[in-house]
Design a protein around this motif. Structure first.
Motif, PDB file in Angstrom:
ATOM      1  N   LEU A  83       0.826  -1.210   0.000  1.00 47.04           N
ATOM      2  CA  LEU A  83       0.000   0.000   0.000  1.00 47.04           C
ATOM      3  C   LEU A  83       0.860   1.259   0.000  1.00 47.04           C
ATOM      4  O   LEU A  83       0.505   2.263  -0.640  1.00 47.04           O
ATOM      5  CB  LEU A  83      -0.935  -0.009   1.212  1.00 47.04           C
ATOM      6  CG  LEU A  83      -2.067  -1.035   1.187  1.00 47.04           C
ATOM      7  CD1 LEU A  83      -2.829  -1.026   2.498  1.00 47.04           C
ATOM      8  CD2 LEU A  83      -3.021  -0.758   0.020  1.00 47.04           C
ATOM      9  N   SER A 134       0.900   4.140  -2.970  1.00 47.49           N
ATOM     10  CA  SER A 134       0.766   5.569  -2.724  1.00 47.49           C
ATOM     11  C   SER A 134       1.897   6.350  -3.378  1.00 47.49           C
ATOM     12  O   SER A 134       1.673   7.405  -3.989  1.00 47.49           O
ATOM     13  CB  SER A 134       0.761   5.838  -1.216  1.00 47.49           C
ATOM     14  OG  SER A 134       0.799   7.222  -0.943  1.00 47.49           O
ATOM     15  N   GLU A 191      -1.840   7.134   4.094  1.00 47.40           N
ATOM     16  CA  GLU A 191      -2.824   6.696   3.110  1.00 47.40           C
ATOM     17  C   GLU A 191      -3.062   5.187   3.201  1.00 47.40           C
ATOM     18  O   GLU A 191      -4.191   4.716   3.005  1.00 47.40           O
ATOM     19  CB  GLU A 191      -2.373   7.104   1.711  1.00 47.40           C
ATOM     20  CG  GLU A 191      -2.384   8.620   1.521  1.00 47.40           C
ATOM     21  CD  GLU A 191      -1.870   9.048   0.162  1.00 47.40           C
ATOM     22  OE1 GLU A 191      -1.495   8.166  -0.640  1.00 47.40           O
ATOM     23  OE2 GLU A 191      -1.839  10.266  -0.111  1.00 47.40           O
ATOM     24  N   LYS A 193      -6.748   3.279   4.034  1.00 46.92           N
ATOM     25  CA  LYS A 193      -7.329   2.167   3.274  1.00 46.92           C
ATOM     26  C   LYS A 193      -7.586   0.958   4.174  1.00 46.92           C
ATOM     27  O   LYS A 193      -8.602   0.273   4.013  1.00 46.92           O
ATOM     28  CB  LYS A 193      -6.392   1.787   2.120  1.00 46.92           C
ATOM     29  CG  LYS A 193      -6.298   2.860   1.038  1.00 46.92           C
ATOM     30  CD  LYS A 193      -5.332   2.447  -0.070  1.00 46.92           C
ATOM     31  CE  LYS A 193      -5.251   3.529  -1.138  1.00 46.92           C
ATOM     32  NZ  LYS A 193      -4.291   3.174  -2.214  1.00 46.92           N
ATOM     33  N   ASN A 210     -11.121  -0.878   5.067  1.00 49.63           N
ATOM     34  CA  ASN A 210     -11.293  -2.295   4.738  1.00 49.63           C
ATOM     35  C   ASN A 210     -10.285  -3.116   5.531  1.00 49.63           C
ATOM     36  O   ASN A 210      -9.257  -3.548   5.009  1.00 49.63           O
ATOM     37  CB  ASN A 210     -11.114  -2.508   3.232  1.00 49.63           C
ATOM     38  CG  ASN A 210     -11.363  -3.953   2.821  1.00 49.63           C
ATOM     39  OD1 ASN A 210     -11.916  -4.746   3.596  1.00 49.63           O
ATOM     40  ND2 ASN A 210     -10.937  -4.311   1.620  1.00 49.63           N
ATOM     41  N   ARG A 253      -8.438  -6.648   4.422  1.00 45.50           N
ATOM     42  CA  ARG A 253      -7.361  -6.809   3.445  1.00 45.50           C
ATOM     43  C   ARG A 253      -5.999  -6.961   4.126  1.00 45.50           C
ATOM     44  O   ARG A 253      -5.034  -7.402   3.502  1.00 45.50           O
ATOM     45  CB  ARG A 253      -7.338  -5.622   2.489  1.00 45.50           C
ATOM     46  CG  ARG A 253      -6.914  -4.301   3.131  1.00 45.50           C
ATOM     47  CD  ARG A 253      -7.083  -3.133   2.179  1.00 45.50           C
ATOM     48  NE  ARG A 253      -6.272  -3.299   0.996  1.00 45.50           N
ATOM     49  CZ  ARG A 253      -6.367  -2.498  -0.087  1.00 45.50           C
ATOM     50  NH1 ARG A 253      -7.270  -1.532  -0.109  1.00 45.50           N
ATOM     51  NH2 ARG A 253      -5.591  -2.690  -1.123  1.00 45.50           N
TER      52      ARG A 253
END
Length: 815
Positions: free
Chosen positions: A418, A422, A801, A805, A809, A812
């Motif tokens: 992730l 970003s 960021e 996320k 969620n 994940r």
């Protein structure tokens, strides 16, 4: 009415936390004492002026004699702090608390408060969480002022015992930075462990921010305290330093922030919601008070009427640098909470090796990627290639998670993926650089798996490297950077890291240091910045030497019978001449030595001449001396009229000397003066303080350089405070800023600073060079006339960021 006393179990728990904290911090005192001794010993071995070297030797000898007494007194005093905590009586009239304060105590408080500032900059989140938990155990009462959890209790103790033991403030000044770093590092751990202890005993596993928010009469929310901060019509939270920032969504309605079981930092003040565009309602760094300059949108709109109010808030509140660090620490703290709360068996400090299946899969990916790029020359990438790489990052992460053997490995893989997604989405970074950054995913993943503290500290070299490279390329477009030396260096750095996948942080640290050295040369390799940097360095050397020469000549002439007119000429004119000659030709050049000798000759010539032979000697040497004085003043480009005015005063003084009946200066004293002047550089100090009086016109006159491309920023802003000066000294080369000078707004890059950090150079893409002195630079930062393009570093923004996320969620993380 005072609040009800806490229950016995709660009081006992708070006492245990204090005792554990005091014991842990007290155990670090011997290491602090040893670090102080090492610093004093190191300084004593360094070559400096005779006065400075003597001060350092005296400080070392005094510490060798008295340091053990200071250590023992500090340990004893610190051990007693757990017995001094008493409930705060809220109904005592303020007048009964007043007392006279001596000068010594005031000075101690000032020294201690400076240490407290450094501690709170680094520990604010942990300390604020601890304060709330202790307050909860005490039935809502604030912590007592003598509570050892207050950092000023420790700093005041150390400073007071330093003086009581017989050590002086000169020695303290030599070791202040050692004490500061030691306390900040160890107190951060101690506060964290105290939070963990309380959480393990069920004390506020989740920090409820509702008590921190109160509604104003107008319906908006403001924080507790006299200064409500900036209200945006919604909820406003107050950080540990008493500064306010808009609360995240739901905070004003009693929502909780943070989900972790650790004592880590809660994410407040918009740490996970305020984006680079200033979503927290402030346009400046870290929730600063700037009004619209900078940011990814490139907006240059400024509300002129509010600039003074903005600067006033900057002066009275914490600095943007402190707020940026606090927000960054908040992001890291929130990540720590999430990992410890949601991932079974996750440990932030224990090194780990990837499971066999995962290690094999990672090696295969690394070998494939390294082979596919091996030997590739300059390649131009665009947004299409970036999108393809982003998909590859996501697909590769999914395959690696299938091979992961533990929840900890899955979580680490997901967060790293992730973060790199970003980074790849950061459009301010040229596409080709983003593609090179993507290749660091696997090396960074290796580091994150083996060193969990990668997620827990902002000082990890892998983070620092990515942040540094990212900040340098923010202002370039793809056409400007493709094929450039900067792109080639980034490519080299990535390939070096790829070639040594098993070395962990060591290879990141190595290339980070190499990249820093590269930047120092690359940023000024163009002709104009290089010439300006060379010129500016000469200016700093010349002006600094002039000040130092003046001080030293005042000392040398203090006991000599020299006329005031001659003193004024030497201090105001000849010191400038000697400084410029030393910079241009060198301090030991024949011409420079001749000018130095002229100062001694002038002192002797202007003294009383009671005998005929001395007068004859003056008459014989006068033409040479006058010619030497003219040569020196010509070196300064003084106009003819100014030179003649000085020479007339000197001539009148020499005439009076012929008629004077006072005692002459002995020749031996004149010879000693000449010798000391010849070696003047051995005696001057180097304090690096004060402003340098110059402008673009004086640069041309003194050094003969065309200064049309140089803008000397000499006005704007008000007197900066110490915090702003500290921020100005810490700016990183290569970073981009929006500069508002004389109504013109320009994107500039910070490319150079002088050896003493008194002069700083910024360049624009149009080739204009902006030369700014330290105090003016700090004033521009304070007034919001110079605004960083980045409000967060690249990896902090990527972490924030990624957290957003994952909060949206959570599944994940482990699937």
């Amino acid at each position: 009415m005072a609040a009800a006393p806490p229950s016995v179990p709660d009081a006992a728990l708070a006492r245990q936390a204090r005792e554990q904290f005091v014991t842990e911090v007290g155990a670090t005192f011997p290491a602090l004492a040893e670090a102080i001794h090492n610093r004093l010993a190191s300084l004593a071995d360094q070559v400096s002026t005779a006065h400075t070297m003597q001060e350092r030797r005296d400080a070392l000898l005094a510490y060798n004699k008295l340091g053990q007494g200071w250590l023992e007194a500090a340990q004893q005093g610190w051990a007693k702090t757990t017995t001094r905590v008493v409930p705060v009586a809220r109904d005592i009239p303020p007048t009964e608390l007043l007392s006279l304060v001596g000068d010594q105590e005031v000075e101690d408080k000032i020294l201690a408060s400076r240490l407290v500032q450094a501690i709170t900059d680094k520990c604010s989140w942990e300390l604020n969480d601890l304060r709330l938990r202790i307050q909860g155990l005490a039935g809502g009462q604030e912590m007592d002022g003598k509570d050892p959890f207050h950092p000023e209790v420790l700093t005041r103790l150390l400073v007071q015992e330093w003086g009581t033991s017989g050590l002086d403030r000169v020695a303290w000044a030599l070791v202040n930075d050692v004490v500061r770093h030691h306390l900040a590092d160890h107190l951060l751990d101690a506060y964290h462990h105290a939070n963990e202890f309380l959480v393990q005993h069920g004390v506020m596993p989740e920090i409820d921010l509702k008590p921190q928010v109160r509604r104003s009469k107008g319906g908006g929310s403001v924080g507790h305290g006299a200064d409500s901060g900036m209200s945006t019509g919604g909820a406003t939270l107050r950080d540990s330093g008493g500064h306010s920032a808009p609360a995240p969504a739901g905070a004003s309605g009693g929502g909780r922030m943070g989900t972790g079981a650790s004592g880590g930092s809660a994410s407040r003040a918009g740490a996970s919601h305020g984006g680079p565009s200033g979503d927290d309602g402030h346009g400046g760094p870290g929730g600063g008070v700037y009004t619209g300059i900078g940011g990814p949108g490139g907006s240059t709109t400024r509300i002129g009427a509010s600039r003074l109010a903005d600067e006033t808030r900057m002066l009275t509140g914490s600095t943007p640098l402190a707020r940026m660090r606090m927000r960054a620490q908040g992001v890291v703290g929130q990540l720590k909470r999430m990992l410890n709360d949601r991932v079974a068996g996750y440990e932030m400090t224990r090194p780990a090796q990837p499971s066999p299946a995962l290690a094999q899969a990672m090696s295969q990916f690394e070998a494939t990627e390294l082979a596919s790029y091996d030997g590739v020359g300059a390649v131009s990438y665009d947004t299409v290639e970036v999108a393809q790489v982003a998909r590859q990052v996501r697909e590769r992460s999914a395959k690696l998670k299938e091979k992961a053997g533990t929840e900890s490995e899955k979580a680490t893989i997901e967060i790293v993926a992730l973060m790199f997604q970003s980074i790849l989405a950061e459009e301010r970074i040229p596409a080709s650089v983003r593609v090179w950054f993507a290749r660091l995913q696997m090396p960074v993943l290796r580091v994150a798996l083996a060193e969990p503290e990668f997620f827990g500290t902002l000082q990890h070299p892998a983070r620092q490297l990515i942040d540094r490279m990212g900040s340098c390329v923010m202002g370039f477009d793809s056409h400007a950077i493709n094929g450039s030396a900067l792109e080639r260096e980034i490519k080299r750095v990535v390939q070096v890291i790829e070639q040594y996948p098993e070395t962990g942080r060591r290879v990141f640290q190595l290339v980070y240091e190499e990249f820093q050295k590269f930047l120092s040369k690359f940023l000024t390799e163009r002709d104009a910045p290089q010439r300006v940097a060379t010129l500016a360095q000469q200016v700093e050397q010349k002006e600094t030497l002039a000040i130092q020469y003046t001080i030293e000549m005042r000392n040398m002439l203090s006991s000599m019978p020299v006329r005031d007119e001659i003193r004024e000429f030497l201090f105001k004119v000849w010191a400038e001449v000697l400084a410029l000659a030393a910079v241009k030709s060198g301090p030991k050049h024949q011409e420079t030595l001749a000018l130095k000798r002229s100062a001694a000759d002038l002192v002797w010539a202007a003294s009383a001449k009671p005998n005929r032979s001395d007068r004859a000697r003056v008459i014989q040497d006068l033409p040479r001396l006058i010619a030497q004085l003219r040569q020196g003043m010509a070196l300064l480009n003084l106009k003819k009229g100014v030179q003649e005015a000085h020479l007339k005063i000197i001539g009148d003084t020499l005439t009076d000397a012929f008629l004077s009946k006072t005692a002459a200066i002995p020749q031996q004293q004149v010879d000693e003066l000449a010798e000391r002047l010849a070696n003047l550089e051995d005696f001057v100090t180097d304090d690096g303080s004060g402003e340098l009086p110059f402008d673009a016109e004086s640069l041309e006159m003194l050094f003969g350089m065309d200064a049309t491309a140089i803008v000397v920023v000499s006005d704007g802003g008000s007197r900066p405070n110490d915090a702003m000066l500290a921020w100005a000294r810490e700016l990183e080369l290569g970073a981009w800023f929006t500069l508002d000078h004389n109504g013109a707004v320009t994107q500039t890059q910070y490319v150079w600073r002088s050896e003493r950090r008194q002069l700083h150079l910024f360049t624009s893409s149009a080739g204009t060079c902006y030369l700014i002195q330290l105090r003016r630079l700090a004033a521009y930062l304070q007034a919001g006339l110079l605004v960083p393009a980045e409000e967060e570093t690249l990896t902090v923004r990527a972490t924030r960021e990624a957290l957003a996320k994952l909060e949206a969620n959570p599944e994940r993380l482990l699937h």
